[in-house]
Motif scaffolding. Structure first.
Motif, PDB file in Angstrom:
ATOM      1  N   ILE A  83      64.725   4.089  28.525  1.00  0.00           N
ATOM      2  CA  ILE A  83      64.031   3.713  29.761  1.00  0.00           C
ATOM      3  C   ILE A  83      64.722   2.514  30.400  1.00  0.00           C
ATOM      4  CG2 ILE A  83      61.878   2.741  30.686  1.00  0.00           C
ATOM      5  CD1 ILE A  83      60.406   4.618  28.679  1.00  0.00           C
ATOM      6  N   ALA A 108      68.004   3.659  31.998  1.00  0.00           N
ATOM      7  CA  ALA A 108      67.749   4.423  33.234  1.00  0.00           C
ATOM      8  C   ALA A 108      67.315   3.489  34.362  1.00  0.00           C
ATOM      9  CB  ALA A 108      66.691   5.491  32.977  1.00  0.00           C
ATOM     10  N   ALA A 164      58.731   8.351  34.048  1.00  0.00           N
ATOM     11  CA  ALA A 164      59.752   9.331  34.414  1.00  0.00           C
ATOM     12  C   ALA A 164      59.768   9.542  35.930  1.00  0.00           C
ATOM     13  CB  ALA A 164      59.507  10.660  33.688  1.00  0.00           C
ATOM     14  N   LEU A 213      62.963  11.106  37.451  1.00  0.00           N
ATOM     15  CA  LEU A 213      63.331  12.045  36.398  1.00  0.00           C
ATOM     16  C   LEU A 213      62.147  12.941  36.088  1.00  0.00           C
ATOM     17  CD1 LEU A 213      64.965   9.612  33.799  1.00  0.00           C
ATOM     18  CD2 LEU A 213      66.188  11.299  35.168  1.00  0.00           C
ATOM     19  N   GLU A 257      63.667  15.672  31.256  1.00  0.00           N
ATOM     20  CA  GLU A 257      64.961  14.992  31.354  1.00  0.00           C
ATOM     21  C   GLU A 257      64.943  13.683  30.565  1.00  0.00           C
ATOM     22  OE1 GLU A 257      66.798  15.956  35.667  1.00  0.00           O
ATOM     23  OE2 GLU A 257      64.808  14.997  35.690  1.00  0.00           O
ATOM     24  N   LEU A 258      63.851  12.930  30.717  1.00  0.00           N
ATOM     25  CA  LEU A 258      63.726  11.669  29.989  1.00  0.00           C
ATOM     26  C   LEU A 258      63.739  11.926  28.484  1.00  0.00           C
ATOM     27  CD1 LEU A 258      63.247   8.596  29.978  1.00  0.00           C
ATOM     28  CD2 LEU A 258      60.790   9.086  30.138  1.00  0.00           C
TER      29      LEU A 258
END
Length: 145
Positions: free
Chosen positions: A12, A15, A56, A61, A65-66
């Motif tokens: 996280i 991202a 997400a 996302l 995907e996460l």
């Protein structure tokens, strides 16, 4: 073996940083406090499914995907713990030896014959193609929002 809670937080954070968001901005987008976002990123809190969905979405996302990013990170950490360092230059770590069960054994018998180099390359190319397709589909879904 890598800790799931810490790995989730690490993914996280990465991202968020790739999107050039602060913890405060991510928290605002996800409806969470900046403190809670920080605790998740440090692996101190285990977010619920609803929180994962909102994080997400705030990162643009899909939840899948996460979770795929988390799974990849866990696989890499597991491979590194088994001595798979170095990697192929594109973030997947050293591949484990691949064993074939196609055309090298009788039904029900286990094979210990490794695949030929060409078979391994073909499998890697196919895997890359599948991954690229999934990433492309995700990009298309995001562009439609």
């Amino acid at each position: 073996m890598a800790d799931l809670q810490e790995t989730l937080g690490k993914v996280i954070r990465r991202a968020r940083q790739q999107r050039r968001l602060t913890m405060r901005e991510l928290g605002e987008r996800a409806g969470l406090s900046e403190i809670y976002v920080g605790e998740i990123e440090r692996g101190q809190k285990y977010p619920s499914a609803r929180v994962l969905e909102s994080v997400a979405a705030a990162l643009d996302l899909e939840v899948a995907e996460l979770l795929e990013l988390v799974a990849t990170e866990l696989r890499e950490a597991s491979a590194a713990a088994r001595g798979g360092t170095g990697g192929l230059g594109f973030g997947f770590g050293r591949p484990e030896p691949v064993r074939s069960s196609i055309g090298t054994q009788e039904k029900g018998a286990a094979s210990s014959e490794p695949l030929a180099a060409q078979q391994v390359l073909t499998m890697a190319s196919f895997s890359s193609l599948l991954l690229a397709g999934r990433l492309g589909e995700a990009a298309i879904r995001r562009s439609r929002r």
